[in-house]
Design an enzyme around this catalytic site. Structure first.
Site, PDB file in Angstrom:
ATOM      1  N   ASP A 263       0.872  -1.162   0.014  1.00 49.68           N
ATOM      2  CA  ASP A 263       0.099   0.131   0.107  1.00 49.68           C
ATOM      3  C   ASP A 263       0.950   1.322  -0.009  1.00 49.68           C
ATOM      4  OD1 ASP A 263      -2.596  -0.828  -0.013  1.00 49.68           O
ATOM      5  OD2 ASP A 263      -3.072  -0.588   2.153  1.00 49.68           O
TER       6      ASP A 263
HETATM    7  C1  BGC Z   1       0.556   1.451   6.255  1.00 50.97           C
HETATM    8  C2  BGC Z   1       0.024   0.076   5.335  1.00 50.97           C
HETATM    9  C3  BGC Z   1      -1.535   0.149   5.275  1.00 50.97           C
HETATM   10  C4  BGC Z   1      -1.905   1.561   4.892  1.00 50.97           C
HETATM   11  C5  BGC Z   1      -3.383   1.392   4.567  1.00 50.97           C
HETATM   12  C6  BGC Z   1      -0.238   2.698   5.785  1.00 50.97           C
HETATM   13  O1  BGC Z   1       0.117   3.796   6.623  1.00 50.97           O
HETATM   14  O2  BGC Z   1       1.795   1.541   6.206  1.00 50.97           O
HETATM   15  O3  BGC Z   1       0.497  -0.940   5.953  1.00 50.97           O
HETATM   16  O4  BGC Z   1      -1.919  -0.753   4.543  1.00 50.97           O
HETATM   17  O5  BGC Z   1      -1.545   2.538   5.747  1.00 50.97           O
HETATM   18  O6  BGC Z   1      -4.091   1.672   5.800  1.00 50.97           O
HETATM   19  C1  NOJ Z   2      -1.494  -3.607   5.559  1.00 51.96           C
HETATM   20  C2  NOJ Z   2      -2.898  -3.505   4.712  1.00 51.96           C
HETATM   21  O1  NOJ Z   2      -3.991  -3.971   5.519  1.00 51.96           O
HETATM   22  C3  NOJ Z   2      -2.839  -4.406   3.459  1.00 51.96           C
HETATM   23  O2  NOJ Z   2      -3.580  -4.460   2.601  1.00 51.96           O
HETATM   24  C4  NOJ Z   2      -1.484  -4.137   2.827  1.00 51.96           C
HETATM   25  O3  NOJ Z   2      -1.393  -5.144   1.731  1.00 51.96           O
HETATM   26  C5  NOJ Z   2      -0.254  -4.109   3.616  1.00 51.96           C
HETATM   27  N1  NOJ Z   2      -0.209  -3.274   4.774  1.00 51.96           N
HETATM   28  C6  NOJ Z   2       1.151  -3.721   3.137  1.00 51.96           C
HETATM   29  O4  NOJ Z   2       1.144  -2.601   2.812  1.00 51.96           O
END
Ligand code: BGC
Ligand code: NOJ
Length: 814
Positions: free
Chosen positions: A487
């Site tokens: 993400d």
């Molecule tokens: C985090 C991710 C997460 C995303 C969406 C980001 O700040 O690092 O792990 O998937 O937010 O919630």
């Molecule tokens: C947490 C999120 O919930 C997931 O959708 C994402 O793939 C991972 N972080 C990696 O960024």
């Protein structure tokens, strides 16, 4: 250093020191009523939705860390001393403190000055309430006069509003007290038809419902004025902050034990029966009273607890293993499966790190969670799949999240995360392999929850696949969109405005940046879909999926290969990400893990080369980090990934979710030793000894362990709600132990460490119990199978058609 121990026989983790490095929590409830409970009784409860139906108040990021919860106080009415058997909130010295976190329940207790007390907290099956069973024993040689107090702070339902809208909320709080039961009914007079209640099995010596009356001015939960004085004030809350507190006086003979039951619950009345008498403003309590009376009786509470125990016994009994490694055994048999239930229920909404007001259910997250959950409750998995698919968009793309209460796509986040649709194929395929329930593919499912747009679920899978074909970039690789699984790799964001959301901002058209990871996922999903199409006798269609997958595979091998490993992506300028040519971020885990998991490069040595590079550049003693070298500055063309200091989260932290992709890749290469070694590096039980470094619970996975660039290398964060649970369960169960669901039966293909003499397992599958024993006779992964004494060809064991309910499978590895 350890802060407790595993009690495997009772399926409990026993914490023996209250001041754990972080609150170590457990979940109560597994259907509609849920609670979070820490090892010192901190936490809160909610009904279905942690944001919109919060029953009790909790303040995140508090000081101390975890403050506010289901607190009991005991007061010696002679010496006037008071303490909490769960240590918090008084933090008074205690003897023999222990917290036993078990399957859906927690028992916390201790002794102080000859008074032993423990409380068992749990949510009965099929009920919207929680039970606290407080047992107090006088171990003194003399009589003891003890006052026991219970306490909780009500939340005014919407947790977000409750924490911000004080100009209104300080005026709305309302309660009723009848027969010692405290009813919290804020907003019941208008549009709500639900209320909370807090009841006590013993005749009360008093109650309080107004926080200030209970605590006293400028006091906190550690020293309530009423507890200190030994008398509650029977306050009735009007506005401000309604609470629930009971006082019970116990005169205990030497050796005497008494039990008090408290019940905290949620009830909805039919709209036309809200008030009693009708026309009044008094809550109609007729419908809830029998439930309250039932569970205040300790016999019924015990029976409900026994039912819960049996429920978990049967869920966990579906898959049990006995291997030479205790950490594998207890994670597979108990804790990893248990965590999979929590991630399925909560998605990423409510934990110690997720405040319950942030996110809905993630499309990709929930689909992946199915991998670890589907065998435990296939009917619930089915429902989840159909709900998820109904939020899919007609383009085949998907809302990134949906709200569990409304079951609609979340417009604030929207779509455009180009990996999302493929996870639906992976999720459905896992469901079919487990259940053989082909009828799900014919279920009519709406697009974007639009009535009239229904198409069979199978049509949704077709559109998922075609979504990518319609969105290919300059190299023929899939366009990344907002972001793929990672993400934080935001290649179209280009944000220079503080506070702007990396998740939703796109300043670029998105016609250039491509993802090698999605390409690998596409190949995997395409082959799964082809197998499904074949079962529907759509041979030509299946062949076209295979052809597209093969085409993508060759694009990956041509444009997604960096010489020694798989590239990660191309950015908006067409430049490489995850390449030797890059200054930082030369190699990434996701593309290398997923491409090998998908079988890409197995034949020509590329998979082996890629995983060797992962081993060399990314693997650490605390797990495999996301990429190296970590980004040391902010790269506007990459986004959030470079916003984290080196070693944290997506910027070169050990993101546990993706480690299993490498483990599975290693099994595909036949490397059982390395696969299990990687598994053990992040296995929380195996990390129990380094509890002071790891800091999170040793019984569940955390999303992240700080990577080698961080000064806190080895420290875990974000425990419980992570795709790590499902993927590790899937990797160990289905690829390392190799007991793998297939469309036509159970495939047995272990790739275990060479030092293991074998292992045994029991697996219930499509109504048949498979008793499996694997014996190693040579160092390789060749398996010869015997089923009920007869040798079989291949390694798929279909469920018997002759009515046998149990089969014995013996496998010889050579
Ligand atoms: C985090 C991710 C997460 C995303 C969406 C980001 O700040 O690092 O792990 O998937 O937010 O919630
Ligand atoms: C947490 C999120 O919930 C997931 O959708 C994402 O793939 C991972 N972080 C990696 O960024």
């Amino acid at each position: 250093m350890k802060f407790g121990y595993f009690d495997d026989l009772n399926r409990e983790y026993v914490i023996t020191q209250p001041d754990t490095p972080l609150p170590w929590i457990n979940y109560l409830g597994c259907q509609a009523y849920f609670g979070i409970i820490s090892n010192t009784a901190g936490g809160y409860s909610f009904y279905r939705d942690a944001r919109l139906r919060r029953l009790t108040r909790y303040r995140y990021n508090n000081v101390p860390m975890d403050f506010g919860g289901r607190y009991i106080y005991l007061r010696d009415d002679e010496s006037k001393e008071f303490w909490s058997p769960s240590w918090q909130p008084t933090r008074h010295e205690l003897e023999d403190y222990s917290c036993r976190h078990g399957m859906g329940y927690t028992v916390i207790g201790s002794s102080y000055s000859g008074i032993e007390a423990h409380t068992r907290y749990f949510v009965p099956l099929d009920e919207n309430l929680e039970i606290w069973q407080l047992t107090v024993t006088n171990k003194r040689a003399t009589k003891a006069s003890i006052s026991a107090f219970s306490s909780i702070e009500f939340c005014l339902w919407d947790a977000q509003d409750d924490a911000t809208n004080f100009q209104r909320n300080f005026n709305t709080g309302q309660v009723e007290v009848e027969d010692g039961v405290i009813y919290h009914k804020t907003e019941y007079r208008e549009r709500r038809d639900h209320f909370a209640y807090f009841a006590c099995s013993e005749p009360g010596a008093g109650f309080d419902t107004q926080r200030e009356a209970f605590l006293g001015r400028y006091r906190s939960w550690d020293k309530p004025a009423t507890v200190e004085a030994g008398q509650l004030t029977n306050s009735i809350a009007h506005g401000w902050s309604p609470i629930g507190a009971h006082q019970v006086k116990l005169d205990l003979e030497p050796g005497e034990t008494r039990q008090i039951v408290f019940v905290l619950g949620y009830h909805e009345n039919p709209k036309d029966q809200k008030f009693d008498p009708a026309g009044s403003q008094i809550i109609n309590k007729k419908l809830v009273k029998p439930t309250i009376a039932k569970y205040l009786d300790p016999k019924n509470a015990d029976a409900a607890f026994e039912q819960l125990r049996q429920y978990w016994e049967s869920l966990l009994g579906i898959f049990q293993v006995s291997t030479p490694d205790i950490h594998t055994n207890r994670m597979v048999n108990i804790w990893n499966a248990y965590q999979c239930m929590a991630t399925f229920n909560m998605s990423r909404s409510a934990s110690f790190y997720e405040s319950g007001i942030g996110r809905g259910l993630g499309f990709r997250d929930s689909n992946q969670d199915l991998l670890g959950f589907v065998h435990m409750a296939p009917a619930r998995a089915r429902e989840r799949i159909l709900d998820l698919a109904a939020t899919q968009l007609p383009t085949g793309g998907a809302y990134h999240q949906y709200q569990p209460l409304t079951k609609r796509g979340n417009n604030d986040i929207g779509g455009g995360f180009n990996d999302d649709p493929h996870w639906l194929i992976i999720g459905v395929s896992a469901y079919l392999k487990e259940t053989g329930d082909w009828s799900i593919l014919d279920e009519p499912v709406q697009y974007d929850n639009e009535p009239g747009s229904e198409q069979p679920l199978y049509d949704h899978l077709q559109r998922s696949f075609h979504y990518t074909l319609a969105r290919l970039g300059p190299h023929g690789l899939p366009l990344i969109g907002r972001a793929d699984w990672n993400d934080c790799l935001n290649l179209n964001c280009f944000s220079d405005t503080p506070g702007q959301s990396f998740q939703t901002t796109t300043n670029k058209e998105g016609k250039v940046a491509e993802s090698v990871f999605i390409a690998g996922l596409f190949v995997h999903a395409g082959r799964e879909l082809a197998a499904i199409a074949n079962r529907r006798v759509l041979g030509a269609e299946a062949a076209s999926y295979l052809a597209e997958a093969a085409k993508m595979e060759s694009v990956i091998l041509e444009h997604g290969w960096d010489g020694e490993w798989f590239l990660r992506a191309y950015n908006d300028f067409g430049g490489k990400i995850g390449s030797k040519e890059c200054e930082e971020g030369k190699i990434f885990i996701e593309s290398n893990g997923y491409c090998t998991l998908a079988g890409i490069g197995l034949e020509d040595g590329k998979a082996a080369s890629a995983l060797a590079a992962v081993g060399e550049h990314l693997a650490t003693k605390h797990g495999i980090v996301v990429q190296q070298p970590a980004y040391t500055r902010y790269y506007i063309e990459m986004g959030e990934i470079s916003s984290y200091p080196p070693g944290y989260k997506e910027n070169a932290g050990v993101f546990c979710h993706v480690n299993p992709w490498v483990m599975i890749g290693e099994t595909r290469l036949g490397h059982g030793d390395l696969a299990h070694d990687y598994y053990s590096r992040i296995n929380p039980s195996a990390r129990e000894e380094i509890g002071d470094l790891h800091r999170c619970e040793p019984y569940v996975y955390a999303q992240m362990i700080a990577g080698k660039d961080a000064s806190t290398f080895g420290e875990a964060k974000n425990s419980w709600l992570t795709g790590t649970a499902a993927w590790n369960y899937y990797a160990i169960a289905q690829w390392i132990l190799g007991i793998r669901t297939a469309l036509d039966g159970l495939e047995i293909a272990p790739v275990i460490p060479t030092s293991w003499p074998g292992f045994t397992a029991t697996r219930s599958y499509r109504g048949v119990v498979y008793k499996i024993s694997i014996e190693r006779k040579g160092e390789g992964n060749q398996i010869a199978l015997t089923v009920d004494g007869s040798e079989i060809k291949g390694n798929i064991v279909p469920p018997p058609t002759d009515g046998r309910k149990e089969v014995t499978v013996t496998g010889i590895l050579s």
